[in-house]
Design a protein around this motif. Structure first.
Motif, PDB file in Angstrom:
ATOM      1  N   MET A   1       0.820  -1.187   0.000  1.00  0.00           N
ATOM      2  CA  MET A   1       0.000   0.000   0.000  1.00  0.00           C
ATOM      3  C   MET A   1       0.867   1.256   0.000  1.00  0.00           C
ATOM      4  SD  MET A   1      -3.060   1.168   2.532  1.00  0.00           S
ATOM      5  CE  MET A   1      -3.995  -0.291   2.217  1.00  0.00           C
ATOM      6  N   ASP A   2       2.063   1.194   0.549  1.00  0.00           N
ATOM      7  CA  ASP A   2       2.942   2.358   0.607  1.00  0.00           C
ATOM      8  C   ASP A   2       3.266   2.878  -0.787  1.00  0.00           C
ATOM      9  OD1 ASP A   2       4.652   4.183   2.214  1.00  0.00           O
ATOM     10  OD2 ASP A   2       6.252   3.215   1.068  1.00  0.00           O
ATOM     11  N   ARG A   3       3.407   1.985  -1.748  1.00  0.00           N
ATOM     12  CA  ARG A   3       3.735   2.415  -3.115  1.00  0.00           C
ATOM     13  C   ARG A   3       2.516   2.943  -3.868  1.00  0.00           C
ATOM     14  NH1 ARG A   3       8.783   0.513  -5.350  1.00  0.00           N
ATOM     15  NH2 ARG A   3       9.905  -0.554  -3.710  1.00  0.00           N
ATOM     16  N   ILE A   4       1.336   2.572  -3.454  1.00  0.00           N
ATOM     17  CA  ILE A   4       0.120   3.019  -4.134  1.00  0.00           C
ATOM     18  C   ILE A   4      -0.334   4.379  -3.617  1.00  0.00           C
ATOM     19  CG2 ILE A   4      -2.324   2.514  -4.496  1.00  0.00           C
ATOM     20  CD1 ILE A   4      -1.585  -0.466  -4.248  1.00  0.00           C
ATOM     21  N   LEU A   5      -0.262   4.568  -2.314  1.00  0.00           N
ATOM     22  CA  LEU A   5      -0.773   5.788  -1.688  1.00  0.00           C
ATOM     23  C   LEU A   5       0.209   6.938  -1.867  1.00  0.00           C
ATOM     24  CD1 LEU A   5      -3.276   6.558  -0.019  1.00  0.00           C
ATOM     25  CD2 LEU A   5      -1.877   6.228   2.013  1.00  0.00           C
ATOM     26  N   ARG A   6      -0.296   8.073  -2.259  1.00  0.00           N
ATOM     27  CA  ARG A   6       0.545   9.260  -2.427  1.00  0.00           C
ATOM     28  C   ARG A   6       0.813   9.909  -1.077  1.00  0.00           C
ATOM     29  NH1 ARG A   6      -1.365  12.330  -7.860  1.00  0.00           N
ATOM     30  NH2 ARG A   6      -1.184  10.530  -9.221  1.00  0.00           N
ATOM     31  N   PRO A   7       1.874  10.725  -0.996  1.00  0.00           N
ATOM     32  CA  PRO A   7       2.114  11.463   0.251  1.00  0.00           C
ATOM     33  C   PRO A   7       0.893  12.302   0.620  1.00  0.00           C
ATOM     34  CG  PRO A   7       4.048  11.572  -1.128  1.00  0.00           C
ATOM     35  CD  PRO A   7       2.966  10.918  -1.951  1.00  0.00           C
ATOM     36  N   GLN A   8       0.609  12.371   1.887  1.00  0.00           N
ATOM     37  CA  GLN A   8      -0.560  13.024   2.475  1.00  0.00           C
ATOM     38  C   GLN A   8      -1.845  12.244   2.230  1.00  0.00           C
ATOM     39  OE1 GLN A   8      -0.039  15.520   4.558  1.00  0.00           O
ATOM     40  NE2 GLN A   8       2.115  15.419   4.027  1.00  0.00           N
ATOM     41  N   GLY A   9      -1.752  11.030   1.681  1.00  0.00           N
ATOM     42  CA  GLY A   9      -2.917  10.171   1.503  1.00  0.00           C
ATOM     43  C   GLY A   9      -3.330   9.565   2.831  1.00  0.00           C
ATOM     44  N   ILE A  10      -4.604   9.266   2.962  1.00  0.00           N
ATOM     45  CA  ILE A  10      -5.152   8.755   4.221  1.00  0.00           C
ATOM     46  C   ILE A  10      -5.730   7.363   4.014  1.00  0.00           C
ATOM     47  CG2 ILE A  10      -6.890   9.123   6.012  1.00  0.00           C
ATOM     48  CD1 ILE A  10      -6.726  12.101   5.326  1.00  0.00           C
ATOM     49  N   VAL A  11      -5.486   6.494   4.999  1.00  0.00           N
ATOM     50  CA  VAL A  11      -6.054   5.155   5.008  1.00  0.00           C
ATOM     51  C   VAL A  11      -6.841   4.989   6.298  1.00  0.00           C
ATOM     52  CG1 VAL A  11      -5.513   2.699   5.111  1.00  0.00           C
ATOM     53  CG2 VAL A  11      -4.179   4.184   3.649  1.00  0.00           C
ATOM     54  N   MET A  12      -8.037   4.418   6.201  1.00  0.00           N
ATOM     55  CA  MET A  12      -8.843   4.101   7.380  1.00  0.00           C
ATOM     56  C   MET A  12      -9.067   2.598   7.407  1.00  0.00           C
ATOM     57  SD  MET A  12     -11.608   7.195   7.383  1.00  0.00           S
ATOM     58  CE  MET A  12     -12.046   7.003   5.659  1.00  0.00           C
ATOM     59  N   ILE A  13      -8.691   1.974   8.499  1.00  0.00           N
ATOM     60  CA  ILE A  13      -8.832   0.524   8.638  1.00  0.00           C
ATOM     61  C   ILE A  13      -9.676   0.254   9.879  1.00  0.00           C
ATOM     62  CG2 ILE A  13      -7.629  -1.667   8.923  1.00  0.00           C
ATOM     63  CD1 ILE A  13      -5.139  -0.240   7.728  1.00  0.00           C
ATOM     64  N   ARG A  14     -10.709  -0.548   9.706  1.00  0.00           N
ATOM     65  CA  ARG A  14     -11.616  -0.881  10.814  1.00  0.00           C
ATOM     66  C   ARG A  14     -11.497  -2.374  11.079  1.00  0.00           C
ATOM     67  NH1 ARG A  14     -17.698   1.192  10.747  1.00  0.00           N
ATOM     68  NH2 ARG A  14     -18.252   0.638  12.867  1.00  0.00           N
ATOM     69  N   ASP A  15     -11.091  -2.730  12.320  1.00  0.00           N
ATOM     70  CA  ASP A  15     -10.893  -4.135  12.657  1.00  0.00           C
ATOM     71  C   ASP A  15     -10.792  -4.282  14.169  1.00  0.00           C
ATOM     72  OD1 ASP A  15     -10.275  -6.899  12.492  1.00  0.00           O
ATOM     73  OD2 ASP A  15      -9.145  -6.567  10.658  1.00  0.00           O
ATOM     74  N   ASP A  16     -10.479  -5.490  14.589  1.00  0.00           N
ATOM     75  CA  ASP A  16     -10.279  -5.785  16.007  1.00  0.00           C
ATOM     76  C   ASP A  16      -9.043  -5.057  16.517  1.00  0.00           C
ATOM     77  OD1 ASP A  16     -11.126  -7.692  18.292  1.00  0.00           O
ATOM     78  OD2 ASP A  16      -8.944  -7.968  18.145  1.00  0.00           O
ATOM     79  N   VAL A  17      -9.066  -4.661  17.764  1.00  0.00           N
ATOM     80  CA  VAL A  17      -7.976  -3.874  18.344  1.00  0.00           C
ATOM     81  C   VAL A  17      -6.629  -4.606  18.280  1.00  0.00           C
ATOM     82  CG1 VAL A  17      -8.380  -4.617  20.734  1.00  0.00           C
ATOM     83  CG2 VAL A  17      -7.351  -2.399  20.280  1.00  0.00           C
ATOM     84  N   ASP A  18      -6.623  -5.931  18.404  1.00  0.00           N
ATOM     85  CA  ASP A  18      -5.366  -6.684  18.336  1.00  0.00           C
ATOM     86  C   ASP A  18      -4.757  -6.628  16.934  1.00  0.00           C
ATOM     87  OD1 ASP A  18      -5.534  -7.410  21.009  1.00  0.00           O
ATOM     88  OD2 ASP A  18      -6.659  -9.242  20.553  1.00  0.00           O
ATOM     89  N   VAL A  19      -5.583  -6.710  15.920  1.00  0.00           N
ATOM     90  CA  VAL A  19      -5.109  -6.619  14.536  1.00  0.00           C
ATOM     91  C   VAL A  19      -4.569  -5.221  14.272  1.00  0.00           C
ATOM     92  CG1 VAL A  19      -5.811  -6.708  12.112  1.00  0.00           C
ATOM     93  CG2 VAL A  19      -6.678  -8.414  13.728  1.00  0.00           C
ATOM     94  N   LEU A  20      -5.290  -4.206  14.727  1.00  0.00           N
ATOM     95  CA  LEU A  20      -4.875  -2.831  14.485  1.00  0.00           C
ATOM     96  C   LEU A  20      -3.588  -2.476  15.233  1.00  0.00           C
ATOM     97  CD1 LEU A  20      -8.248  -0.906  14.364  1.00  0.00           C
ATOM     98  CD2 LEU A  20      -6.853  -1.766  12.492  1.00  0.00           C
TER      99      LEU A  20
END
Length: 72
Positions: A1-20
């Motif tokens: 994902m680091d190569r796809i997302l541009r600088p200042q891009g935002i990612v939101m991930i929703r999951d269990d606290v242990d995974v996050l």
């Protein structure tokens, strides 16, 4: 994902606290800023949301020491 997302891009991930917690460690390793927020279950729920922002950075020059203490 680091190569796809541009600088200042935002990612939101929703999951269990242990995974996050594991994802947050990886995010810090690639010099992104991150913050975890409560999901629908509130502060006592297991589901959380991780917000990560890719920062623009360049590696230091070969003759300069690298400062690794600035990770978030």
């Amino acid at each position: 994902m680091d190569r796809i997302l541009r600088p200042q891009g935002i990612v939101m991930i929703r999951d269990d606290v242990d995974v996050l917690a594991r994802v947050k460690a990886i995010v810090a390793g690639v010099h992104w800023e991150s913050r975890m927020a409560d999901g629908d279950g509130g502060p006592n729920g297991r589901e959380k949301i991780l917000f990560a922002v890719k920062k623009y950075w360049t590696s230091p020059a070969a003759d300069q020491p690298q400062d690794l203490s600035t990770t978030s």
